[in-house]
Design a protein around this motif. Structure first.
Motif, PDB file in Angstrom:
ATOM      1  N   ARG A   1      69.921  47.437  72.875  1.00  0.00           N
ATOM      2  CA  ARG A   1      71.330  47.369  73.258  1.00  0.00           C
ATOM      3  C   ARG A   1      72.031  46.260  72.476  1.00  0.00           C
ATOM      4  O   ARG A   1      73.196  46.355  72.145  1.00  0.00           O
ATOM      5  N   TYR A   2      71.259  45.209  72.211  1.00  0.00           N
ATOM      6  CA  TYR A   2      71.838  44.025  71.584  1.00  0.00           C
ATOM      7  C   TYR A   2      71.299  43.833  70.170  1.00  0.00           C
ATOM      8  O   TYR A   2      70.243  44.347  69.811  1.00  0.00           O
TER       9      TYR A   2
ATOM     10  N   ARG B   1      56.644  47.810  78.538  1.00  0.00           N
ATOM     11  CA  ARG B   1      56.566  47.370  79.925  1.00  0.00           C
ATOM     12  C   ARG B   1      55.595  48.246  80.712  1.00  0.00           C
ATOM     13  O   ARG B   1      54.923  47.770  81.624  1.00  0.00           O
TER      14      ARG B   1
ATOM     15  N   LYS C   1      59.245  41.341  76.402  1.00  0.00           N
ATOM     16  CA  LYS C   1      60.622  41.108  76.839  1.00  0.00           C
ATOM     17  C   LYS C   1      60.664  40.050  77.952  1.00  0.00           C
ATOM     18  O   LYS C   1      61.463  39.123  77.921  1.00  0.00           O
ATOM     19  N   GLY C   2      59.757  40.205  78.910  1.00  0.00           N
ATOM     20  CA  GLY C   2      59.689  39.253  80.011  1.00  0.00           C
ATOM     21  C   GLY C   2      59.330  37.859  79.514  1.00  0.00           C
ATOM     22  O   GLY C   2      59.909  36.868  79.940  1.00  0.00           O
TER      23      GLY C   2
ATOM     24  N   HIS D   1      62.263  36.176  77.654  1.00  0.00           N
ATOM     25  CA  HIS D   1      63.331  35.767  78.555  1.00  0.00           C
ATOM     26  C   HIS D   1      62.920  34.601  79.442  1.00  0.00           C
ATOM     27  O   HIS D   1      63.720  33.735  79.744  1.00  0.00           O
TER      28      HIS D   1
ATOM     29  N   GLY E   1      73.964  35.175  82.296  1.00  0.00           N
ATOM     30  CA  GLY E   1      74.576  36.275  81.549  1.00  0.00           C
ATOM     31  C   GLY E   1      73.859  36.550  80.241  1.00  0.00           C
ATOM     32  O   GLY E   1      73.343  35.634  79.600  1.00  0.00           O
ATOM     33  N   CYS E   2      73.810  37.831  79.876  1.00  0.00           N
ATOM     34  CA  CYS E   2      73.109  38.223  78.651  1.00  0.00           C
ATOM     35  C   CYS E   2      73.830  37.686  77.427  1.00  0.00           C
ATOM     36  O   CYS E   2      73.206  37.370  76.412  1.00  0.00           O
ATOM     37  N   ASN E   3      75.175  37.576  77.550  1.00  0.00           N
ATOM     38  CA  ASN E   3      75.957  37.292  76.357  1.00  0.00           C
ATOM     39  C   ASN E   3      75.827  35.863  75.851  1.00  0.00           C
ATOM     40  O   ASN E   3      76.299  35.542  74.767  1.00  0.00           O
TER      41      ASN E   3
ATOM     42  N   LEU F   1      76.278  42.157  71.730  1.00  0.00           N
ATOM     43  CA  LEU F   1      76.180  43.611  71.782  1.00  0.00           C
ATOM     44  C   LEU F   1      76.197  44.173  70.363  1.00  0.00           C
ATOM     45  O   LEU F   1      76.896  43.654  69.495  1.00  0.00           O
TER      46      LEU F   1
END
Lengths: 379, 300
Positions: A80-81, A124, A135-136, A139, A154-156, A161
Motif C-alpha cells: 500500500r505504501y 504472516r 512486518k510485525g 513495526h 499513524g502510518c503516515n 502512500l
C-alpha cells in the motif's frame, strides 16, 4: 636434547592450531545456528563443511555508530505504501545510551549482521508463529519507541502512500542524512531530584562533575535509557526539579550511585533539605588542587579502582622520580636563585613534607618564608 | 381394501420409521469435533498492541460495514471513551493506563472470544448458533428469531442486537472471519495488524507460545493467559502486563458457562427422580393432612 625440543615444538604447534580452529567441544550447545559456520546439515569431523569466513568484510554489531550506513531503504513489504527510509546512523548514535546496537539487532551472534528476514518470515500465514513475522518485527522495532515519545501510531509518520510518492524522495533524503550526525547532547550541569526520602528530600547531582572531573562515560550510567528521556512531545519544561516518582526498589534506585559511592556512605552525602554544594577537593580533603592538578582525572592519581584510595600529600608519593637534579622548581611559581638551586630538597622542605611552609632555619638565623624568598616569583 | 395387506402397511411404516430415526441419528451422530486438537485461536498480546485500530477498519471492511478511510483511524481521541463491540463494529480497541509508564498505554482489542463451550450455542432456542471445528462460533441470521437469549447468556457480553432496525433486526458479533478462514485466508484483523499483536494459530501452539513469553519475560507479563481456562477455555486468548480485572475483563471461573444453566435444567429432570420425589412428597403431605382431618372428625 634436540629431539626433545622438536617434540615440544610440534606439541605446542598442534595445540596452537587446535586452539585457533576448534570452537570448543560443546559448541553445538551454544546459542548459535549451525548454519553460521557450517554449510551442510550434518557436519562431521572429517568433513566439517566450514563456510569461508570473510572476517575482514564482516559487519558486526560491535561497530561504532559512525561506521554504520547513514540511510537504509526498507522496501521489502511495500504494498500500500512506498519504501520507508530509515536514518540508521542517527538512530545508532542514539542507541548508545539505550542498549546499543543489540537493542535492535537482537539475538545477533558475534558474527555478521543478520538480516531481519533471516529469522522473521515475510508471510504472516506460516507454520511457526512463535516469533513475529517480518512486518510485525519491523513495526515493533520502530513503533515501540516512536509511540512512546510522539504518542502517535499513524502510518503516515513513516509511510508515504504509493500514490503520493515522489520519485525524488530517496535522493533528497540521502542528501538530508548524508554526513549528518545526531546533534551533540547538551549535558546538564546540576540536577536536583525531589525524592520521598525522610533523610533529606533533595538529591543534588552535579552531572558536570561526574563526566568532566570524575571522567565517567555516558554509558557508565545511561545504559538502558528510554527515548522519552530526551524526546517527548509532551515534555516541555525540563528546568524544574525532577520529581522522582518511582516504583523501583531501594537497590535499583540507588544502583547507579552505589557502583561508585559505597553503600556505607552517609545518606546525607547526597540527600539534604537544601541543594548541596558541588564537590570541592580542598574542602573535602583539606588539599586544594593547584593549577597542575585541577585538570587531571581522578584516576590519574587515585587509580581506577573504586572507591578511591586516600592519598597523602607528599609529592614523592606520586612523583617518585623527582629529585633535586631533575625537578624544575619554577613549576611551583618560584624560580630558585643560583645559590639555592644547589641545595637538596630536604634542606628547606624538612622531613620531605612539601605541603607545609619551607624552613630557612638550616642556614639563616632570622629568615622566614614567604617574607624572604630563595629566588624570584614567576608565572 | 387395496392390494396391500395390513401386514405390508405395518412393514412399510416400520421401515419409514426406522429410516427417519436413522436419518436423525446420522444428523446427530456427526456433531463436529468442537474440541479438536487442531482448532484455531488468536493470541492477543496487549503488551505489543499499539492501539492503531487498523483491526477495527479491516474488520468493517471485511464484513461490508461502513468503514471509512484507514487514515481516519489515527485519531486517538476515540480511545478516551470505553467502547463495546456493537452492530456497527464487531471489534473495538479500548485503552487503559499503564500505571508504571504513562507514555505507554495498554490497548485491548475486544471481540467475541469464540468459547470452547459457548453459552450462546446452548442458550439459542432455535439452534441458530454453531460451534465449528476450527473454533469459530457462527450464527445463522435466517434462523435467528431475535430472542436475544445469546446476549443474556454470553459471559463476555459480546452479541449485539440491531435495536435501530425496525424490520428484521439481527444479532451481530465477530464471526472469526469464518468465510475468509474457509478460503485459507487469515482473519482480517490478524492480517492487518502492523505489530502482529494478534497471532493466529493452533490454540494448543498459542498456549505454548504464551507460556514461553511469560517465562522469558516474567517482569513484563502477569502469569495468566486469559482464555486458557476461563469458562472452559476460549479460542481468543490474552496476555497482559497487569491484572485482567483492571482491563475490564469479567472475572470468570473455569467452568463452562452453559454448564450452570444446563446442570440446573438437567438436574431438575435427571431420570425424573426429582419431579417424582417432589410429587411423592406433596402426595405424602396431602395424605397426612387428609388423615389428620379424618381423625379430628372421628374425635368429634
Amino acid at each position: 636434547m634436540k629431539k626433545f625440543l622438536a617434540l615440544i615444538l610440534v606439541l605446542v604447534f598442534t595445540i596452537g592450531i587446535n586452539a585457533q580452529q576448534s570452537p570448543g567441544k560443546d559448541h553445538s550447545k551454544l546459542n548459535l545456528s549451525c548454519k553460521t559456520c557450517h554449510s551442510c546439515d550434518v557436519p562431521t569431523k572429517s568433513d566439517p563443511c566450514l563456510v569461508i569466513c570473510p572476517r575482514e568484510k564482516i559487519t558486526t554489531v560491535y561497530q561504532k555508530p559512525e561506521q554504520t550506513p547513514e540511510l537504509i531503504t526498507i522496501n521489502q513489504l511495500s504494498d500500500r505504501y512506498g519504501p520507508v527510509y530509515f536514518s540508521h546512523k542517527i538512530h545508532a548514535q542514539m542507541s548508545i545510551m539505550s542498549g546499543g546496537c543489540e537493542n535492535c539487532h537482537h539475538h545477533n551472534t558475534s558474527g555478521p549482521i543478520l538480516k531481519c528476514n533471516s529469522c522473521h518470515e515475510t508471510s504472516r500465514k506460516r507454520e511457526d508463529v512463535s516469533i513475529p513475522d517480518l512486518k510485525g518485527a519491523y513495526h515493533r522495532q520502530c513503533m515501540d519507541c516512536h509511540r512512546e515519545w510522539s504518542h502517535e501510531t499513524g502510518c503516515n509518520s513513516c509511510h508515504t502512500l504509493k500514490k503520493d510518492l515522489k520519485d525524488t524522495k530517496n535522493e533528497s533524503l540521502q542528501k538530508k542524512y548524508s554526513g549528518k550526525d545526531h546533534p551533540v547532547i547538551i549535558e546538564p550541569t546540576k540536577l536536583v531530584y525531589e525524592t520521598k526520602s525522610d533523610k533529606g528530600k533533595l538529591v543534588t547531582f552535579y552531572h558536570d562533575d561526574h563526566t568532566k572531573k570524575f571522567g565517567l562515560n555516558c554509558t557508565s550510567c545511561h545504559k538502558q535509557e528510554s527515548c522519552t528521556k530526551c524526546h517527548d512531545v509532551n515534555n516541555t519544561d525540563k528546568s524544574k526539579n525532577q520529581k522522582v516518582v518511582t516504583k523501583k526498589t531501594f537497590e535499583d534506585q540507588h544502583s547507579n550511585c552505589i557502583s561508585c559511592h559505597s553503600k556505607t556512605e552517609n545518606c546525607s552525602k547526597c540527600h539534604g533539605e537544601k541543594t548541596l554544594e558541588p564537590f570541592d577537593h580542598g574542602k573535602k580533603t583539606g588539599w586544594a588542587l593547584n593549577k597542575h592538578h585541577i585538570n587531571l582525572s581522578c584516576a590519574k592519581c587515585h587509580g581506577s579502582k573504586l572507591p578511591y584510595n586516600k592519598l597523602d600529600n607528599k609529592c614523592l608519593s606520586c612523583h617518585k622520580g623527582w629529585n633535586a637534579e631533575n625537578f624544575k622548581h619554577s613549576i611551583t611559581g618560584l624560580q630558585l636563585d643560583e645559590m639555592h638551586s644547589e641545595l637538596s630538597c630536604e634542606d628547606c622542605h624538612t622531613d620531605g613534607n612539601f605541603g607545609i611552609k619551607p624552613s630557612c632555619d638550616g642556614c639563616h638565623d632570622d629568615y622566614s618564608f614567604p617574607k624572604q624568598k630563595p629566588g624570584k616569583l614567576v608565572k | 381394501m387395496s392390494g396391500k395387506s395390513r401386514r405390508d402397511f405395518l412393514k412399510s411404516t416400520a421401515l419409514i420409521g426406522a429410516g427417519v430415526t436413522g436419518l436423525t441419528t446420522t444428523a446427530k451422530a456427526g456433531p463436529q469435533n468442537i474440541l479438536s486438537e487442531d482448532r484455531m485461536g488468536v493470541l492477543v498480546d496487549t503488551t505489543v498492541c499499539v492501539g492503531c485500530r487498523n483491526c477495527e477498519w479491516a474488520c468493517k471492511d471485511a464484513h461490508n460495514l461502513p468503514a471509512g478511510n484507514l487514515e481516519d483511524y489515527e485519531d486517538r481521541k476515540v480511545l478516551d471513551t470505553k467502547r463495546r463491540p456493537g452492530t456497527d463494529a464487531l471489534t473495538v480497541v479500548n485503552e487503559y493506563s499503564h500505571g508504571k509508564n504513562s507514555s505507554l498505554p495498554i490497548d485491548v482489542k475486544v471481540q467475541c472470544m469464540h468459547c470452547d463451550h459457548p453459552a450462546c450455542v446452548s442458550a439459542c432456542i432455535v439452534g441458530a448458533f454453531t460451534k465449528h471445528e476450527n473454533g469459530t462460533v457462527t450464527w445463522d441470521t435466517d434462523m435467528c428469531i431475535g430472542c436475544r437469549y445469546c446476549m443474556a447468556a454470553c459471559p463476555f457480553q459480546v452479541p449485539a442486537f440491531e435495536y435501530d432496525k425496525a424490520l428484521n433486526p439481527m444479532i451481530m458479533k465477530c464471526d472469526f472471519c469464518f468465510d475468509r478462514t474457509k478460503e485459507g485466508k487469515l482473519p482480517a484483523c490478524v492480517e492487518i495488524c502492523p505489530v502482529e499483536a494478534l497471532t493466529y494459530g493452533k490454540r494448543s501452539d498459542l498456549i505454548k507460545i504464551a507460556r514461553d513469553r511469560i517465562k522469558r519475560n516474567p517482569d513484563k507479563y502477569v502469569d495468566h493467559i486469559l482464555g486458557e481456562t476461563e469458562v472452559g477455555g476460549t479460542s481468543w486468548m490474552y496476555l497482559a502486563s497487569k491484572d485482567f480485572a483492571e482491563l475490564e475483563f469479567p472475572k470468570l471461573g473455569k467452568n463452562p458457562a452453559p454448564g450452570v444453566s444446563e446442570s440446573i435444567q438437567h438436574g431438575i429432570f435427571a431420570y425424573f427422580v426429582p419431579p417424582i420425589s417432589l410429587y411423592a412428597l406433596l402426595g405424602g403431605i396431602m395424605w397426612i393432612t387428609k388423615r389428620r382431618k379424618e381423625l379430628d372428625e372421628e374425635v368429634k
